[in-house]
Design an enzyme around this catalytic site. Structure first.
Site, PDB file in Angstrom:
ATOM      1  CE  LYS A 127      72.983  37.795  45.630  1.00  0.00           C
ATOM      2  NZ  LYS A 127      71.573  37.846  45.292  1.00  0.00           N
ATOM      3  CG  HIS A 130      72.831  40.682  37.495  1.00  0.00           C
ATOM      4  ND1 HIS A 130      71.986  41.548  36.834  1.00  0.00           N
ATOM      5  CD2 HIS A 130      72.510  40.760  38.805  1.00  0.00           C
ATOM      6  CE1 HIS A 130      71.186  42.111  37.714  1.00  0.00           C
ATOM      7  NE2 HIS A 130      71.476  41.657  38.916  1.00  0.00           N
ATOM      8  CG  HIS A 149      74.449  44.885  39.166  1.00  0.00           C
ATOM      9  ND1 HIS A 149      74.371  43.563  39.493  1.00  0.00           N
ATOM     10  CD2 HIS A 149      73.812  45.552  40.167  1.00  0.00           C
ATOM     11  CE1 HIS A 149      73.730  43.426  40.648  1.00  0.00           C
ATOM     12  NE2 HIS A 149      73.365  44.623  41.072  1.00  0.00           N
TER      13      HIS A 149
END
Ligand code: ARG
Length: 567
Positions: A129, A132, A135
């Site tokens: 992933k 985003h 983070h």
């Protein structure tokens, strides 16, 4: 630098005040208001014993101190319950010059850490992933705390608790085996991986049998099936390479990767230990540890299907960090939404009898709130970190094109300023609060922004260039306008600021301080001429300008930002 000032007072007046030197040094604080000297000693705590109201006691003690004024001091004033100390400008300037020019690379560093080991779990994204925007917080708050801890003399181990285990990797491996050939894995490994991930979940909505197929492959992975393990390793490698690209842009470095999978063979021992200690209880087929006495829901250790959980891994990871890495402090930089998780984990460890849980801390941070949606969201709700960084660089590139088209190294500066702006906006907020994401504010060169601080540093450099001579690393004369004195006073408190920012694990204390330095610099720069003054005044003011530049540069570095040469 303030440390030296504190010792002047404790050394000279401990007897007169009838207190231990250490007590006095601890009590001394930096006055908030301009014109109130360099240090203030509150006497409230002593007033009862002295049988005198604080203002009277302060006045009496100030009188006595004045009668034996140390040569480093210029004034001692009682102000309500405080004794305010003002030091000789020459003395203050000599301390600043020695620190700023003598300890480049570690200005303001302290030794309170004494080499103790600090393990910090930060950034820790999830394989397959994209990171985003949340983070960004986990990454930059973490890196800033790493840098702050180093500044205080800690032996720091930055750790990546990579999300690399769980049934989703069985699903992904299934998707890879069945659909992988349709994606350009050679050319675009990470986007391909993410597309597979998204596709699996989309298709599984209408074909629930895919879930089972994925679960089966996960079982194979857990059993060590060579082919599936190879595929999983590939996912991890592809993902790490992609994160690395972003970490490089952000100047972020981990010392250790200990992903969730690292704890696979440490989970059973943890469960056995819980069992042995009588803490493991069955509940609807699952195994849990009750935490009723702490008013918390039970901590789930093993699901009814036998799968281990995030919490179990964090029990194992805490034990690993404290007992194998021998951490003195164990920090987790993770969003506030995981507060209950960490409270539960720490309480379970406490119930297991570990006395070190008070040295484990969840460094929580708030969420992003978006004011506008100028950032594209590739799919649905997630806002990817990389998109934000690219957008920031693009916006700054545009500003440079308009305002300073002949700027050298424009691309490099656009990256320093664009990425710096996003990082500063993140760090200038108290981490526990939510952050508003508003491009206008983030990039406002005149507001309390990253570009504003960088611009101030660039102004220092441009005066230095105009000056055209080497800047002296000592002040030739005492600078004595109010603006100069207050700017010097602010520089003096840089080491205290680093220490305070570390103590609270609060980078915003440092970010706010740097803004303050810039405000002070502006006042000084507007009020005081530099070039063309008498040689001694000119030289001393240039020394001050250079000191400001160095403190800004090093302070920004601690926040993970760079100071451009021009902008
Ligand atoms: N991978 C998690 C996430 O992205 C963060 C992991 C934090 N560290 C930990 N030990 N739980 O939300």
């Amino acid at each position: 630098m303030l440390k030296s000032l504190r010792t002047v007072i404790s050394r000279n007046y401990a007897d007169l005040l009838n207190r231990d030197a250490a007590v006095i040094e601890d009590l001394l604080e930096t006055p908030k208001r301009d014109g109130h000297g360099h240090l203030a000693l509150p006497v409230f705590a002593w007033s009862k014993e002295a049988k005198m109201p604080p203002p009277k006691l302060a006045a009496e003690l100030a009188e006595k101190i004045r009668a034996r004024l140390a040569p480093e001091l210029s004034a001692v004033e009682p102000v309500s319950g405080f004794i305010n100390f003002t030091f000789q400008p020459e003395y203050v300037q000599s301390l600043i010059a020695a620190e700023v020019f003598g300890r480049r690379g570690r200005i303001g560093y302290g030794t309170s850490g004494g080499g103790k080991k600090l393990v910090i779990d930060f950034s820790s994204p999830n394989v397959a992933k994209p990171m985003h925007v949340g983070h960004l917080r986990a990454t930059m708050i973490g890196q800033a705390i790493v840098n702050l801890a180093k500044s205080q003399g800690y032996n720091v181990v930055g750790l990546n608790h990579l999300g690399d285990w769980g049934v989703q990797f069985g699903k992904l491996a299934w998707a890879y085996m069945n659909w992988g050939h349709e994606y350009p894995f050679e050319k675009e490994p990470f986007p391909s991986l993410y597309k597979l991930y998204v596709r699996f979940h989309q298709e599984a909505e209408s074909k629930p049998e895919l879930e089972n197929a994925g679960a089966k492959v996960f079982k194979q992975l857990e059993d060590g099936d060579a082919q599936v393990v190879e595929i999983w390793k590939k996912f991890v490698a592809i993902s790490l390479a992609d994160y690395q690209r972003i970490w490089d842009q952000l100047g972020v470095k981990h010392d250790l990767v200990r992903g969730e999978s690292f704890y696979n063979d440490r989970l059973k021992p943890v469960e056995e230990e819980l069992e042995r200690k009588g803490l493991l209880v069955e509940s609807d087929g699952a195994m849990v540890v009750h935490l009723d006495e702490f008013d918390m829901p039970p901590c789930l250790i093993r699901k009814s299907d036998g799968a281990s959980l995030y919490a179990t891994r964090d029990l194992a990871s805490a034990i690993y960090r404290m007992q194998e890495l021998n951490a003195d402090l164990n920090l987790y930089v993770v969003g506030v939404d995981q507060t209950l998780h960490f409270r539960q984990v720490f309480k379970v460890l406490h119930k297991m009898g570990y006395s070190w849980t008070d040295r484990c801390h969840h460094i929580a941070f708030g969420m992003y709130r978006f004011k506008d949606a100028k950032v594209s969201t590739r799919k649905g709700t997630a806002i990817f970190l990389e998109d934000i960084l690219e957008k920031a660089v693009e916006l700054v590139r545009e500003i440079i094109k308009q305002k300073n088209p002949s700027l050298e190294n424009a691309e490099k500066v656009a990256r320093q300023v664009g990425i710096g702006a996003v990082v500063f906006n993140d760090l200038v907020n108290d981490r526990v609060k939510n952050v508003e994401f508003d491009w206008d504010r983030i990039l406002d060169f005149a507001g309390d922004s990253g570009p504003y601080v960088q611009y101030c540093g660039v102004r220092c450099l441009s005066v230095t260039r105009k000056y055209g001579k080497p800047v002296a690393s000592e002040f030739k004369i005492a600078l004595d306008t109010p603006e100069e004195k207050e700017l010097l006073r602010t520089l003096l408190s840089y080491p205290d600021t680093l220490a305070a920012a570390f103590d609270g694990f609060k980078p915003h204390i440092l970010a706010g301080y740097l803004i303050d330095v810039c405000h002070r610099f502006s006042l000084f720069y507007t009020k005081c001429d530099i070039l063309g003054e008498s040689p001694e005044l000119e030289s001393s003011r240039m020394t001050l300008v250079q000191a400001v530049h160095h403190v800004l540069e090093e302070g920004l570095k601690i926040l993970g930002m760079e100071l451009p040469d021009a902008m």
